[in-house]
Design a protein around this motif. Structure first.
Motif, PDB file in Angstrom:
ATOM      1  N   VAL A  48       0.835  -1.206   0.000  1.00  0.00           N
ATOM      2  CA  VAL A  48       0.000   0.000   0.000  1.00  0.00           C
ATOM      3  C   VAL A  48       0.868   1.253   0.000  1.00  0.00           C
ATOM      4  N   TYR A  49       1.902   1.273   0.824  1.00  0.00           N
ATOM      5  CA  TYR A  49       2.767   2.454   0.880  1.00  0.00           C
ATOM      6  C   TYR A  49       3.498   2.689  -0.442  1.00  0.00           C
ATOM      7  N   THR A 167      -0.894  15.622   2.107  1.00  0.00           N
ATOM      8  CA  THR A 167      -1.708  15.294   0.929  1.00  0.00           C
ATOM      9  C   THR A 167      -2.659  14.147   1.189  1.00  0.00           C
ATOM     10  N   TYR A 168      -2.191  13.145   1.936  1.00  0.00           N
ATOM     11  CA  TYR A 168      -3.012  11.962   2.159  1.00  0.00           C
ATOM     12  C   TYR A 168      -4.214  12.278   3.042  1.00  0.00           C
ATOM     13  N   ILE A 267      -5.339   1.702   7.929  1.00  0.00           N
ATOM     14  CA  ILE A 267      -5.087   3.057   8.429  1.00  0.00           C
ATOM     15  C   ILE A 267      -4.015   3.743   7.585  1.00  0.00           C
ATOM     16  N   GLY A 268      -3.048   2.969   7.131  1.00  0.00           N
ATOM     17  CA  GLY A 268      -1.986   3.529   6.306  1.00  0.00           C
ATOM     18  C   GLY A 268      -2.493   4.139   5.016  1.00  0.00           C
ATOM     19  N   ALA A 269      -3.579   3.582   4.476  1.00  0.00           N
ATOM     20  CA  ALA A 269      -4.141   4.108   3.231  1.00  0.00           C
ATOM     21  C   ALA A 269      -4.669   5.525   3.393  1.00  0.00           C
ATOM     22  N   HIS A 270      -4.956   5.936   4.622  1.00  0.00           N
ATOM     23  CA  HIS A 270      -5.450   7.288   4.887  1.00  0.00           C
ATOM     24  C   HIS A 270      -4.357   8.211   5.429  1.00  0.00           C
ATOM     25  N   ALA A 271      -3.494   7.664   6.291  1.00  0.00           N
ATOM     26  CA  ALA A 271      -2.452   8.499   6.910  1.00  0.00           C
ATOM     27  C   ALA A 271      -1.224   8.647   6.014  1.00  0.00           C
TER      28      ALA A 271
END
Length: 286
Positions: A48-49, A167-168, A267-271
């Motif tokens: 994802v990152y 941006t995220y 959570i990483g997909a948003h933060a």
């Protein structure tokens, strides 16, 4: 254990934690390149990152109702008391779906003691609550004792975190795109908190050193008996920064333990990559 535990992937604990401790795992879902994945099962955080760094915008979804119902039904057949500690209801519909699924299962298995807690927590803060419950269950505590203790634990759990790229958060509607643009130009980083299960902005700080220093100051202001706690640190593929704040925490507070894990896909997909968060028990209820 006298009580079976259930948790979802937003706890940001490694999949091995669930497998090794017999905790039922409920994966949230990630949509990337028009394909749907199960967090920590068919997609990993680094995937994802990497996608986000390449300009892609993954989306996330709560687990399906049927997945929840099937998991609860399997546990009901064992007729062992079960406790699901769920991701904050203010950040996902997971808790509400779990309640609906549990109600249907209880109609078929009326003697099944299944309880669901809205943790109002996220990431490794939520994960620490799950670990706390596991310790109690392993020690033979009753479901009522575990439920009461976990609720109190969650009520006092502080979340202090920052993101590397605004941006995220702008993509997810947490801040305006104009704020993200200006913040990027000026190297301004936000400090955020979770209160009542919701994301709350605290301060804006320029520069990484000042940011990490302020995080330590907030821990000092808000924490209780930090030397006897297990402190959580989670990061979005930012191991170097996580190690840096770990050293600062060790030097300042000498805690019982520090747990460090990567922020999961959900959570990483948003933060976004570069996010760093610390979790600890505070003096006041959140």
């Amino acid at each position: 254990m006298t009580v079976h535990l259930i948790a979802d992937s937003a706890a940001d604990l490694p999949k091995s934690f669930y497998d090794d401790n017999g905790v039922t795992f409920i994966p949230l879902r990630v949509l990337l390149d028009d394909k749907e994945y199960d967090d920590l099962v068919t997609i990993q955080p680094l995937d994802v990152y990497e996608a986000m760094r390449n300009g892609k915008a993954p989306k996330t979804f709560q687990p399906s109702f049927q997945l929840m119902k099937d998991a609860f039904t399997n546990l009901a057949k064992e007729n062992q008391p079960a406790l699901y500690i769920a991701f904050s209801s203010e950040l996902s519909g997971t808790y509400q779906t779990a309640v609906m699924a549990a109600n249907e299962v209880k109609e078929e298995f009326p003697d099944f003691d299944l309880r669901i807690i809205d943790s109002k927590c996220a990431s490794l803060g939520y994960g620490l609550a799950v670990k706390h419950a596991l310790e109690l269950a392993t020690n033979g505590n009753t479901i009522q004792e575990i439920e009461t203790s976990v609720k109190d634990f969650c009520d006092h759990l502080e979340h202090i975190f920052t993101v590397d790229d605004l941006t995220y958060l702008a993509r997810g509607g947490r801040i305006s795109k104009a704020s993200a643009f200006v913040g990027g130009l000026l190297n301004i980083k936000p400090l955020l908190d979770v209160e009542g299960g919701k994301l709350v902005p605290l301060e804006k700080i320029r520069g990484k050193k000042k940011l990490l220093k302020r995080m330590i100051e907030l821990m000092k202001e808000r924490g209780r008996d930090l030397n006897s706690q297990t402190i959580g640190i989670s990061h979005g593929d930012a191991e170097e920064t996580a190690d840096e704040i770990k050293r600062l925490i060790e030097a300042e507070f000498h805690p019982k333990d520090i747990v460090v894990h990567m922020i999961g896909s959900t959570i990483g997909a948003h933060a976004g990559p570069g996010t760093v968060a610390v979790f600890f028990s505070g003096k006041e209820k959140r």
